[in-house]
Design a protein around this motif. Structure first.
Motif, PDB file in Angstrom:
ATOM      1  N   THR A 137      -8.423   0.613  14.615  1.00  0.00           N
ATOM      2  CA  THR A 137      -7.084   1.213  14.511  1.00  0.00           C
ATOM      3  C   THR A 137      -6.020   0.183  14.164  1.00  0.00           C
ATOM      4  O   THR A 137      -5.081   0.488  13.430  1.00  0.00           O
ATOM      5  N   HIS A 138      -6.158  -1.018  14.707  1.00  0.00           N
ATOM      6  CA  HIS A 138      -5.151  -2.039  14.398  1.00  0.00           C
ATOM      7  C   HIS A 138      -5.134  -2.321  12.899  1.00  0.00           C
ATOM      8  O   HIS A 138      -4.074  -2.329  12.258  1.00  0.00           O
ATOM      9  N   GLY A 174      -3.783   0.592  10.938  1.00  0.00           N
ATOM     10  CA  GLY A 174      -2.332   0.673  11.059  1.00  0.00           C
ATOM     11  C   GLY A 174      -1.628  -0.334  10.165  1.00  0.00           C
ATOM     12  O   GLY A 174      -0.668   0.005   9.457  1.00  0.00           O
ATOM     13  N   VAL A 175      -2.107  -1.532  10.165  1.00  0.00           N
ATOM     14  CA  VAL A 175      -1.446  -2.567   9.367  1.00  0.00           C
ATOM     15  C   VAL A 175      -1.526  -2.245   7.876  1.00  0.00           C
ATOM     16  O   VAL A 175      -0.525  -2.356   7.152  1.00  0.00           O
ATOM     17  N   HIS A 232      -1.961   0.687   6.491  1.00  0.00           N
ATOM     18  CA  HIS A 232      -1.115   1.859   6.237  1.00  0.00           C
ATOM     19  C   HIS A 232       0.328   1.384   6.026  1.00  0.00           C
ATOM     20  O   HIS A 232       1.027   1.842   5.115  1.00  0.00           O
ATOM     21  N   GLY A 233       0.733   0.447   6.862  1.00  0.00           N
ATOM     22  CA  GLY A 233       2.079  -0.115   6.735  1.00  0.00           C
ATOM     23  C   GLY A 233       2.309  -0.749   5.370  1.00  0.00           C
ATOM     24  O   GLY A 233       3.398  -0.654   4.802  1.00  0.00           O
TER      25      GLY A 233
END
Lengths: 460, 460
Positions: free
Chosen positions: B200-201, B204-205, B207-208
């Protein structure tokens, strides 16, 4: 997922309140983006989550009140599907985790409802907000699409609102996890708010923080140097010194409880003196409302108190004038604060909004006002221990509204239009916290996130 | 948005191909997440974008072929709305930017279609993939929901496929922007793929990164240490040394052209020798297909060539045996490579998928195979200059499929089940690039992103 006893208990309570008939709770389906198989992140319906807990598409939950029995309808994946998806728990397995022993395939829900209709059993359902669920209700219950909202069950709505409005300790703990992730997002956003950085960059990074925590965003982030635009989802600007950045964001945990916080911070190191003046007025309004709220108090009164505090502050800087209480009673403050002070929060950011504001935020005795400003107040009723809600006063300088009201000579006794003209490029400020109403007062949820002007940019 | 001449030209071309009647192109609406006003990021329909270019909800585009005229239907925001949204361009203004001078409010589309129906004008529409648009077509055209797909216009579908399949220079430039952002996402994912980090980390990054570039994700990221699960959207694992991380992701630009790349990289610094063996086989298959593709070649043949290359490699490590061409002809390779080699790409990741694979990826002469493996090949037809497509071979060791086929004594002449048993915990590998078919061959789009095992983790 919580312990199964929690779901059994929630359904038992609902069943005893609704008293008779059949309760139909629609789970959500996948939503297509630009073609059928490209889909948005799946979000289960919050009422389904609350009573059945299972986080996967294509389910229907039924609570047969008369037979004192819960059922789940949905299809298991085939052996061929498992090649693509990997092993998946069966619906029977998932049902047992939430205390439901009776499961059947999706198709059979139609037969089941048909029999109930023939037996004149009343079917309680909620107003649908997804078009595919509306189409199904239309087909199963033979109710025209445009009548589904009117024919939804007020008994069921009121019973659910009564249950979901009061958060249990385990729900509060879950919400606080979401709030703390949201605080991490806010801290990072304030740190990144520097001259030359783009809104999209900051929005992307803090979105990543929410995902990295194992969840999603609770709602699309508002992140803008134009905080005065209240419904603002564009993020196309580059930040410049002297501007303010308004960030309204919320993380949602894997269990779908969310946070919702707003901070407005200076792009440069410090607010200008004009910014600080108005910012401190919003801080005062926020504190007044927070100090006021405890069980038995009307949230509408907290809203009006915040409005009066704003008016007093705006009078002190020469933007308003006249009697404070009169100004608020007539709605003149809505030039600066056009919306409501806050809303209930939980599995939904605007908790249970689609069940109807008249049931969620108001009561049979207290109806929502139709006055500009107050008509946007989602919550008016007395607050109770266990409520989780937001407090989010703001000052928004909206050039279009100034021009409109000025052309109508509106509130000339309360608004100093001449001074206000000089603020047309000011922007907007909002401060938002999430509160738990406690036995004797309230508690701001989450770890500390500075609100005052000095501490907003701790790392600079 | 492109220059308006481009949209005028696209509509002119469409109109001349369709020849008569009325072309109805539905824009998309907002999609609700968990209550009406909480909405997923808006995504305009790709066909609407292609011919009308305007990126906002609540629009309908009509091209009256008989009258040689384009029209847009949609509602402007009211003065009260502007208080919440800030100034918004009118539909008339937006229409003029794409060369459409005739606009009307949304409601009037129903009247317009009614008149056309009465005048026996044929109304061409596309199969809907959003339930709200299906409901509108049902209401406007009086066609039952379940018949909408069958009554959609094959003439229109074929005309659009012919236009959208061949990308213009400005489309290729836009796709390459998306591919380059995707490469940034891949590079960062490979860098972050370390022992103890969560899926997930990393998700998330990256996706950012897509959001920071001003767009969105083109599709939900697949990012997993279980690369053998082909439809895998769970991201709950912590990475451990010795595992491989498969990342299949794509950025979409603000104009909604996307990229789609996959890399599989070791969590530790280097692949194990067993991982490297199979990885290099996938590299070989990828190279064989890329070297083969040029105008006039059947994409299906590129797929089969990649399959043969995989079988040869799998024979060399003792997982397969027997005659390579026979194995592929019978479908034995599908134990390891269950899906297709790739698909067209553009405004949609699986470009135009909902117009029907039989029109997009195949022709009246070339029909899709029903064999396991080949039936998942989305593209079979001859490729043409200007096509943009993916090439994405892989090796996926699926324990459930091994058990299934072994129990059926399937392909005993081609699969070494004894050896394969030892690979059950292996996982999956995929390598995916985006190609532009050029006059004499093809070009891999975007800046360089290493594919070979040595260069996968440049920063370590």
């Amino acid at each position: 997922m919580f312990n199964k006893e929690i779901y059994i208990d929630r359904r038992r309570k609902l069943l005893s309140t609704v008293n008779s008939g059949l309760i139909l709770l629609m789970g959500n389906e996948e939503s297509s983006i630009n073609y059928h198989d490209n889909q948005y992140p799946f979000r289960q319906d919050s009422n389904f989550l609350y009573f059945f807990g299972i986080d996967r598409p294509g389910l229907v939950g039924l609570i047969d009140v008369d037979a004192n029995e819960s059922m789940l309808f949905g299809d298991d994946v085939s052996v061929e599907d498992i090649v693509w998806t990997g092993p998946m728990p069966s619906l029977a397995q998932q049902g047992s985790e939430v205390g439901v022993s009776k499961t059947a395939n999706y198709k059979s829900v139609h037969n089941y409802l048909d029999k109930a209709l023939k037996a004149k059993q009343h079917i309680h359902f909620l107003p649908p907000y997804r078009p595919e669920n509306a189409a199904k209700l239309n087909y199963w219950l033979n109710i025209p699409l445009e009548k589904l909202k009117d024919e939804s069950s007020v008994i069921l709505i009121k019973a659910i609102v009564a249950q979901r409005a009061v958060k249990s300790a385990e729900e509060v703990a879950e919400i606080e996890i979401a709030v703390n992730t949201t605080i991490d997002m806010q801290t990072e956003a304030a740190r990144l708010a520097q001259d030359g950085v783009s809104e999209t960059h900051i929005a992307g990074v803090i979105h990543g923080i929410a995902l990295s925590a194992g969840g999603h965003l609770a709602f699309p982030t508002i992140l803008t140097v134009n905080g005065q635009i209240l419904h603002n989802h564009s993020q196309g600007n580059i930040l410049h010194n002297g501007q303010m950045l308004l960030v309204d964001c919320g993380a949602e945990t894997a269990m779908h409880y969310g946070g919702d916080l707003t901070r407005t911070s200076p792009v440069s190191q410090k607010f200008t003196s004009r910014q600080k003046e108005l910012y401190d007025i919003v801080v005062d309004a926020h504190e007044a409302a927070v100090n006021f709220l405890k069980p038995g108090k009307y949230y509408k009164d907290a809203h009006l108190l915040a409005c009066e505090t704003l008016v007093n502050g705006l009078k002190s800087v020469g933007l308003m004038k006249g009697d404070t209480k009169d100004a608020v009673a007539q709605g003149a403050h809505a030039m600066f604060f056009q919306c409501g002070l806050g809303h209930l929060m939980g599995l939904d950011t605007h908790d249970m909004e689609d069940l109807g504001e008249q049931y969620v935020g108001y009561t049979d005795e207290l109806k929502k006002s139709t006055q500009f400003g107050l008509k946007s107040l989602r919550l008016g009723r007395q607050v109770e221990e266990g409520f989780v809600l937001t407090v989010e006063p703001g000052i928004y300088i909206i050039p279009e509204l100034i021009d409109l009201w000025k052309s109508e000579n509106k509130f000339l006794d309360f608004i100093n239009y001449d001074n206000l003209e000089k603020y047309k490029d000011f922007g907007g400020i909002r401060i938002e916290e999430d509160l738990l109403i406690t036995e004797n007062g309230n508690r701001i949820l989450g770890k500390n996130l500075p609100r005052n002007t000095e501490l907003l940019k701790p790392n600079n």
